[in-house]
Design a protein around this motif. Structure first.
Motif, PDB file in Angstrom:
ATOM      1  N   GLY A  70       0.797  -1.217   0.000  1.00  0.00           N
ATOM      2  CA  GLY A  70       0.000   0.000   0.000  1.00  0.00           C
ATOM      3  C   GLY A  70       0.830   1.267   0.000  1.00  0.00           C
ATOM      4  N   LYS A  71       0.134   2.375   0.092  1.00  0.00           N
ATOM      5  CA  LYS A  71       0.766   3.686   0.025  1.00  0.00           C
ATOM      6  C   LYS A  71       1.821   3.853   1.121  1.00  0.00           C
ATOM      7  CE  LYS A  71      -0.379   8.605   0.120  1.00  0.00           C
ATOM      8  NZ  LYS A  71      -1.491   9.604   0.262  1.00  0.00           N
ATOM      9  N   GLY A  72       3.034   4.259   0.711  1.00  0.00           N
ATOM     10  CA  GLY A  72       4.116   4.469   1.660  1.00  0.00           C
ATOM     11  C   GLY A  72       4.828   3.216   2.087  1.00  0.00           C
ATOM     12  N   ARG A  73       4.413   2.049   1.551  1.00  0.00           N
ATOM     13  CA  ARG A  73       5.054   0.783   1.895  1.00  0.00           C
ATOM     14  C   ARG A  73       5.979   0.319   0.769  1.00  0.00           C
ATOM     15  NH1 ARG A  73       4.763   0.684   7.222  1.00  0.00           N
ATOM     16  NH2 ARG A  73       2.660   1.218   7.925  1.00  0.00           N
ATOM     17  N   LYS A  74       6.607  -0.837   0.988  1.00  0.00           N
ATOM     18  CA  LYS A  74       7.615  -1.304   0.049  1.00  0.00           C
ATOM     19  C   LYS A  74       7.022  -1.862  -1.242  1.00  0.00           C
ATOM     20  CE  LYS A  74      11.820  -4.145  -0.041  1.00  0.00           C
ATOM     21  NZ  LYS A  74      12.704  -5.051   0.736  1.00  0.00           N
ATOM     22  N   TYR A  75       5.852  -2.480  -1.146  1.00  0.00           N
ATOM     23  CA  TYR A  75       5.275  -3.141  -2.315  1.00  0.00           C
ATOM     24  C   TYR A  75       3.879  -2.593  -2.622  1.00  0.00           C
ATOM     25  CZ  TYR A  75       8.860  -6.545  -0.971  1.00  0.00           C
ATOM     26  OH  TYR A  75      10.046  -7.141  -0.614  1.00  0.00           O
ATOM     27  N   VAL A  76       3.490  -2.694  -3.877  1.00  0.00           N
ATOM     28  CA  VAL A  76       2.149  -2.343  -4.366  1.00  0.00           C
ATOM     29  C   VAL A  76       1.710  -1.005  -3.764  1.00  0.00           C
ATOM     30  CG1 VAL A  76      -0.155  -3.266  -4.863  1.00  0.00           C
ATOM     31  CG2 VAL A  76       1.678  -4.829  -4.244  1.00  0.00           C
ATOM     32  N   ALA A  82      -3.031  -1.598  -4.138  1.00  0.00           N
ATOM     33  CA  ALA A  82      -2.685  -0.870  -2.926  1.00  0.00           C
ATOM     34  C   ALA A  82      -3.908  -0.687  -2.037  1.00  0.00           C
ATOM     35  CB  ALA A  82      -2.082   0.487  -3.287  1.00  0.00           C
ATOM     36  N   TRP A  83      -5.075  -0.461  -2.667  1.00  0.00           N
ATOM     37  CA  TRP A  83      -6.295  -0.263  -1.876  1.00  0.00           C
ATOM     38  C   TRP A  83      -6.721  -1.569  -1.206  1.00  0.00           C
ATOM     39  CZ3 TRP A  83     -11.224  -2.080  -1.395  1.00  0.00           C
ATOM     40  CH2 TRP A  83     -12.111  -1.298  -0.645  1.00  0.00           C
ATOM     41  N   ILE A  84      -6.562  -2.687  -1.915  1.00  0.00           N
ATOM     42  CA  ILE A  84      -6.982  -3.986  -1.371  1.00  0.00           C
ATOM     43  C   ILE A  84      -6.012  -4.501  -0.320  1.00  0.00           C
ATOM     44  CG2 ILE A  84      -7.398  -6.412  -1.945  1.00  0.00           C
ATOM     45  CD1 ILE A  84      -8.324  -5.461  -4.704  1.00  0.00           C
ATOM     46  N   LEU A  85      -4.708  -4.398  -0.608  1.00  0.00           N
ATOM     47  CA  LEU A  85      -3.699  -4.999   0.262  1.00  0.00           C
ATOM     48  C   LEU A  85      -3.148  -4.052   1.321  1.00  0.00           C
ATOM     49  CD1 LEU A  85      -1.650  -6.952  -2.445  1.00  0.00           C
ATOM     50  CD2 LEU A  85      -3.427  -7.854  -0.925  1.00  0.00           C
ATOM     51  N   GLY A  86      -3.354  -2.757   1.145  1.00  0.00           N
ATOM     52  CA  GLY A  86      -2.756  -1.786   2.058  1.00  0.00           C
ATOM     53  C   GLY A  86      -3.525  -1.616   3.354  1.00  0.00           C
ATOM     54  N   GLY A  87      -2.821  -1.171   4.376  1.00  0.00           N
ATOM     55  CA  GLY A  87      -3.457  -0.824   5.647  1.00  0.00           C
ATOM     56  C   GLY A  87      -3.699  -1.969   6.608  1.00  0.00           C
ATOM     57  N   TRP A  88      -3.171  -3.168   6.302  1.00  0.00           N
ATOM     58  CA  TRP A  88      -3.397  -4.323   7.171  1.00  0.00           C
ATOM     59  C   TRP A  88      -2.302  -4.431   8.240  1.00  0.00           C
ATOM     60  CZ3 TRP A  88      -7.802  -7.073   6.965  1.00  0.00           C
ATOM     61  CH2 TRP A  88      -8.566  -7.017   5.785  1.00  0.00           C
ATOM     62  N   GLN A  89      -2.700  -4.857   9.417  1.00  0.00           N
ATOM     63  CA  GLN A  89      -1.751  -5.032  10.536  1.00  0.00           C
ATOM     64  C   GLN A  89      -2.097  -6.292  11.310  1.00  0.00           C
ATOM     65  OE1 GLN A  89      -0.810  -1.591  13.122  1.00  0.00           O
ATOM     66  NE2 GLN A  89      -1.216  -2.941  14.875  1.00  0.00           N
ATOM     67  N   LEU A  90      -1.082  -7.157  11.546  1.00  0.00           N
ATOM     68  CA  LEU A  90      -1.240  -8.371  12.346  1.00  0.00           C
ATOM     69  C   LEU A  90      -0.626  -8.146  13.729  1.00  0.00           C
ATOM     70  CD1 LEU A  90      -0.178 -11.086   9.735  1.00  0.00           C
ATOM     71  CD2 LEU A  90      -2.493 -10.695  10.586  1.00  0.00           C
ATOM     72  N   ASN A  91      -1.304  -8.641  14.773  1.00  0.00           N
ATOM     73  CA  ASN A  91      -0.811  -8.508  16.138  1.00  0.00           C
ATOM     74  C   ASN A  91      -1.047  -9.821  16.882  1.00  0.00           C
ATOM     75  OD1 ASN A  91      -0.776  -5.342  15.920  1.00  0.00           O
ATOM     76  ND2 ASN A  91      -2.870  -5.953  15.440  1.00  0.00           N
ATOM     77  N   GLY A  92      -0.204 -10.099  17.841  1.00  0.00           N
ATOM     78  CA  GLY A  92      -0.421 -11.331  18.600  1.00  0.00           C
ATOM     79  C   GLY A  92       0.403 -11.409  19.866  1.00  0.00           C
TER      80      GLY A  92
END
Length: 231
Positions: A70-76, A82-92
């Motif tokens: 996504g925007k501001g990231r390394k890929y896409v 970018a709209w589909i894959l961007g903005g995701w965050q995993l936590n655990g």
């Protein structure tokens, strides 16, 4: 209480943060943590044993990972991808712990008011791992002591069930305007839905019909969804 404590951090960079902590410990006490005072006034030296809260090993690992899309990231970085894959965050948070100390008891009379009573053991303590109608440990090596004698099992003489848990979450951030953002949050507690026997340690009264058995368990999965507005 004596312990070796180790902590390793991977500081936040490139959208990734990892914290790992490990404790190897041993706690000894004369009483007080599990029964309000010494178990044996008639034989004070026998009280020195594992503390009720003694847990030998604890491992905890937590992480945050902002996916590199996504925007501001390394890929896409642009377009529909970018709209589909961007903005995701995993936590655990992963937690692994050895069991607490478990203390055995007996209702057999010992002719010593105010002193605890324990069963006798004439073999090796073996974990069988069963629950409900079958014993979690081998009960055949235990027996009630003869009247007016003390059993030979010490205080907090064995270790209860281990503990395993994984809490995890998935976030998605949407930019509404330059000032406003919305965060969709999906969170799961006890994600694997694995039963945790440590919430119900085995029955340790040798005179009880359920001696050695675990009735029920904790650790059931809980999930929740939420939306958070950021501005």
């Amino acid at each position: 209480y004596n312990a070796m404590q180790v902590k390793v951090d991977k500081r936040y960079s490139n959208g990734f943060l990892l914290t790992t902590a490990y404790t190897w410990s041993r706690s000894m006490a004369n009483g007080g943590d599990d029964n309000g005072g010494p178990a044996w006034y008639i034989n004070p030296e026998r009280n020195w044993a594992r503390a009720g809260f003694d847990r030998r090993q604890t491992f905890v690992q937590s992480y945050i990972y902002e996916l590199p899309f996504g925007k501001g990231r390394k890929y896409v970085q642009s377009g529909a991808g970018a709209w589909i894959l961007g903005g995701w965050q995993l936590n655990g948070i992963l937690t692994l712990m050895s069991g607490n100390a478990i203390n055995f008891s007996s209702t057999a009379p010992n002719n010593a008011p105010g002193n605890a009573q324990t069963p006798n053991i004439n073999g090796e303590f073996r974990v069988l791992g069963a629950i409900n109608d079958s014993p979690w440990f081998d009960t055949s090596v235990f027996s009630a002591p003869a009247p007016n004698t003390f059993g030979n099992v010490g205080r907090n003489a064995a270790t209860g069930p281990k503990f395993f848990n994984l809490d995890a979450s998935l976030f998605r951030t949407f930019e509404i305007t330059e000032r406003f953002k919305a965060e969709l949050r999906a969170e799961a507690f006890a994600l694997p839905n694995s039963p945790s026997w440590q919430y119900n340690n085995p029955n340790t009264n040798v005179n009880d019909a359920n001696f050695g058995k675990i009735r029920g368990a904790g650790g059931n999965r809980t999930m929740q969804l939420g939306i958070r507005l950021l501005f």
